[in-house]
Write a protein that holds these residues in place. Structure first.
Motif, short mmCIF file in Angstrom:
data_model
loop_
_atom_site.label_atom_id
_atom_site.label_comp_id
_atom_site.label_asym_id
_atom_site.label_seq_id
_atom_site.Cartn_x
_atom_site.Cartn_y
_atom_site.Cartn_z
N GLN A 13 0.81 -1.22 0.00
CA GLN A 13 0.00 0.00 0.00
C GLN A 13 0.84 1.27 0.00
O GLN A 13 0.39 2.32 -0.48
CB GLN A 13 -0.89 0.04 1.24
N ARG A 17 -0.26 5.01 -1.35
CA ARG A 17 -0.63 6.01 -0.38
C ARG A 17 0.27 7.23 -0.44
O ARG A 17 -0.20 8.38 -0.36
CB ARG A 17 -0.65 5.40 1.03
N GLY A 21 -1.36 10.56 -1.85
CA GLY A 21 -1.44 11.46 -0.71
C GLY A 21 -0.63 12.73 -0.93
O GLY A 21 -1.10 13.84 -0.64
N LEU A 76 -4.40 9.33 3.80
CA LEU A 76 -3.53 8.49 2.99
C LEU A 76 -2.11 8.45 3.53
O LEU A 76 -1.45 7.40 3.51
CB LEU A 76 -3.51 8.99 1.54
N LEU A 77 -1.60 9.57 4.00
CA LEU A 77 -0.20 9.66 4.41
C LEU A 77 0.08 9.18 5.82
O LEU A 77 1.21 8.79 6.12
CB LEU A 77 0.29 11.11 4.24
N ALA A 83 -6.33 1.16 5.93
CA ALA A 83 -6.46 1.23 4.47
C ALA A 83 -7.92 1.42 4.05
O ALA A 83 -8.19 2.15 3.10
CB ALA A 83 -5.87 -0.02 3.83
N ALA A 86 -8.81 5.14 4.58
CA ALA A 86 -8.13 5.97 3.58
C ALA A 86 -8.71 5.71 2.19
O ALA A 86 -8.93 6.65 1.42
CB ALA A 86 -6.63 5.69 3.61
N GLY A 87 -8.98 4.46 1.88
CA GLY A 87 -9.55 4.11 0.58
C GLY A 87 -10.94 4.67 0.40
O GLY A 87 -11.29 5.15 -0.69
N LEU A 135 -7.37 0.28 -2.18
CA LEU A 135 -7.11 0.38 -0.75
C LEU A 135 -8.31 -0.07 0.07
O LEU A 135 -8.16 -0.76 1.09
CB LEU A 135 -6.73 1.82 -0.37
N THR A 149 -2.52 -1.69 9.96
CA THR A 149 -1.94 -0.36 9.79
C THR A 149 -0.43 -0.46 9.75
O THR A 149 0.18 -1.40 10.26
CB THR A 149 -2.34 0.58 10.95
#
Length: 160
Positions: A13, A17, A21, A76-77, A83, A86-87, A135, A149
């Motif tokens: 990922q 990301r 990001g 994202l960062l 995930a 963020a996705g 993601l 994570t």
């Protein structure tokens, strides 16, 4: 063995990301101090496709857009954000930009999805949708909890 698969998921990922990001963070930061003319241009473009945004002041709209982009970039960062979260954020954001592409006159060639010269900057955002869905799928099909994570995987590696 479980930490190896969690680390593999994080490693898989990470390029997505970081790339997306960073791109979105740069975009959000560039809008933060937008002048009145830039704010009106962004607001006018958005209200053409999404008329309900017309109730917002152009400067307020631009500040909210900037904050939204920065928030998506942070999701994202930051490795502590799962995930799937963020996705989902990236998928929602990219659907909005693709909506601009699909619904704004002059962005597509007649009778198809191929972009016009003016539509290329928005049409290319389809890659963000692909990353967001990837993601999201990776986060939903992976193990639950801190192992999904980057922070959880890093902690386990340091304990060895």
């Amino acid at each position: 063995m479980a930490s190896d698969s969690a680390w593999g998921r994080v490693a898989r990922q990470l390029p997505l990301r970081l790339t997306v990001g960073s791109f979105i963070l740069s975009s959000g930061l560039s809008k933060r101090g937008a002048d009145q003319a830039t704010a009106e241009q962004l607001h006018g473009f958005a209200t053409t496709t999404y008329p309900f945004l017309g109730t917002l002041d152009a400067q307020k709209f631009t500040r909210l857009l900037s904050a939204g982009e920065i928030a998506v970039a942070a999701a994202l960062l930051l490795p502590v954000v799962p995930a799937a979260v963020a996705g989902a954020a990236l998928t929602g954001f990219s659907c909005g930009t693709l909506g601009l592409y699909l619904r704004t006159p002059g962005m597509r060639q007649d009778g198809g999805l191929r972009p016009t010269e003016q539509g290329i900057p928005l049409a290319k955002d389809v890659w963000m949708l692909g990353v967001g869905v990837s993601l999201l799928a990776d986060g939903l099909t992976g193990r639950r909890g801190p192992a999904t994570t980057a922070l959880g995987a890093c902690r386990r590696m340091l304990r060895r």
